[in-house]
Design an enzyme around this catalytic site. Structure first.
Site, PDB file in Angstrom:
ATOM      1  N   LYS A  99       0.827  -1.211   0.000  1.00  0.00           N
ATOM      2  CA  LYS A  99       0.000   0.000   0.000  1.00  0.00           C
ATOM      3  C   LYS A  99       0.864   1.266   0.000  1.00  0.00           C
ATOM      4  O   LYS A  99       0.598   2.220   0.709  1.00  0.00           O
ATOM      5  CB  LYS A  99      -0.932  -0.016   1.210  1.00  0.00           C
ATOM      6  CG  LYS A  99      -1.872  -1.217   1.206  1.00  0.00           C
ATOM      7  CD  LYS A  99      -2.855  -1.176   2.333  1.00  0.00           C
ATOM      8  CE  LYS A  99      -3.765  -2.359   2.387  1.00  0.00           C
ATOM      9  NZ  LYS A  99      -4.375  -2.799   1.164  1.00  0.00           N
ATOM     10  N   CYS A 100       1.899   1.251  -0.818  1.00  0.00           N
ATOM     11  CA  CYS A 100       2.876   2.336  -0.876  1.00  0.00           C
ATOM     12  C   CYS A 100       2.790   3.014  -2.245  1.00  0.00           C
ATOM     13  O   CYS A 100       2.402   2.395  -3.232  1.00  0.00           O
ATOM     14  CB  CYS A 100       4.275   1.724  -0.652  1.00  0.00           C
ATOM     15  SG  CYS A 100       5.649   2.860  -0.844  1.00  0.00           S
ATOM     16  N   GLY A 101       3.182   4.260  -2.299  1.00  0.00           N
ATOM     17  CA  GLY A 101       3.232   4.952  -3.583  1.00  0.00           C
ATOM     18  C   GLY A 101       4.188   4.288  -4.566  1.00  0.00           C
ATOM     19  O   GLY A 101       4.044   4.433  -5.786  1.00  0.00           O
ATOM     20  N   PHE A 102       5.162   3.535  -4.049  1.00  0.00           N
ATOM     21  CA  PHE A 102       6.122   2.845  -4.910  1.00  0.00           C
ATOM     22  C   PHE A 102       5.686   1.417  -5.259  1.00  0.00           C
ATOM     23  O   PHE A 102       6.376   0.725  -6.006  1.00  0.00           O
ATOM     24  CB  PHE A 102       7.512   2.794  -4.248  1.00  0.00           C
ATOM     25  CG  PHE A 102       8.134   4.152  -4.070  1.00  0.00           C
ATOM     26  CD1 PHE A 102       8.494   4.930  -5.165  1.00  0.00           C
ATOM     27  CD2 PHE A 102       8.371   4.662  -2.803  1.00  0.00           C
ATOM     28  CE1 PHE A 102       9.073   6.181  -5.010  1.00  0.00           C
ATOM     29  CE2 PHE A 102       8.955   5.920  -2.624  1.00  0.00           C
ATOM     30  CZ  PHE A 102       9.297   6.679  -3.736  1.00  0.00           C
ATOM     31  N   THR A 103       4.545   0.971  -4.741  1.00  0.00           N
ATOM     32  CA  THR A 103       4.081  -0.394  -4.981  1.00  0.00           C
ATOM     33  C   THR A 103       4.025  -0.754  -6.471  1.00  0.00           C
ATOM     34  O   THR A 103       4.352  -1.886  -6.830  1.00  0.00           O
ATOM     35  CB  THR A 103       2.716  -0.643  -4.288  1.00  0.00           C
ATOM     36  OG1 THR A 103       2.881  -0.419  -2.892  1.00  0.00           O
ATOM     37  CG2 THR A 103       2.209  -2.049  -4.517  1.00  0.00           C
TER      38      THR A 103
END
Length: 159
Positions: free
Chosen positions: A35-39
């Protein structure tokens, strides 16, 4: 000196193992989160894994919930997410800590071998990447915003 392949890690099924199955391979070790912007980097990591797998390269994912609680799931949920959302075929291990008193031995080793900016040992965020050569030496540490595509030339140079 500690041998990378002898460092204990926990498999997604909860069993303690080590990285000996990956001995002699070039590795990209990444602390991942769902659930990360980098996912979305899972796409590039999987492409890199598939592109170079037959030449002795593997991506290894280590879920971490230390940054903004962005990996809240258990091992089964993480595996399902990786498979269904990003068609991940590279190994994804059990969730671990990368920083602090409970940092996994693998991450203590990686950070010691390849400190970050200005000598900082702490991992700053999800999707920090460590490139390891066939002999288990940490060659490079990449910031989360460094895309897998940008690392391809470095991987190829080690193969």
């Amino acid at each position: 000196m500690t041998k990378l392949t002898a460092i204990p890690v926990t498999a997604a099924d909860g069993k303690t193992t080590d990285l000996s199955d990956h001995a002699g391979k070039v590795l990209l070790i990444v602390n991942v989160a769902s659930k990360c912007g980098f996912t979305p980097q899972y796409t590039g990591l999987e492409a890199l894994h598939r592109r170079f797998a037959d030449r002795g390269f593997e991506v290894l994912g280590f879920p971490c919930n230390q940054f903004g609680a962005q990996e809240p799931g258990d091992a089964a949920e993480i595996a399902k997410f990786c498979s269904l959302t990003y068609d991940v075929t590279f190994p994804v291990y059990a969730k671990l800590d990368v920083n602090g008193d409970k940092a996994a031995p693998l991450y203590r080793y990686l950070k010691e071998q390849a400190p970050g900016l200005l000598g900082s040992k702490a991992v700053k965020w999800n999707f920090t990447k460590f490139l390891v050569d066939r002999d288990g030496h940490v060659v490079e540490r990449y910031a989360p915003q460094t895309t897998p595509e940008a690392i391809a030339k470095d991987v190829e140079a080690l193969l």
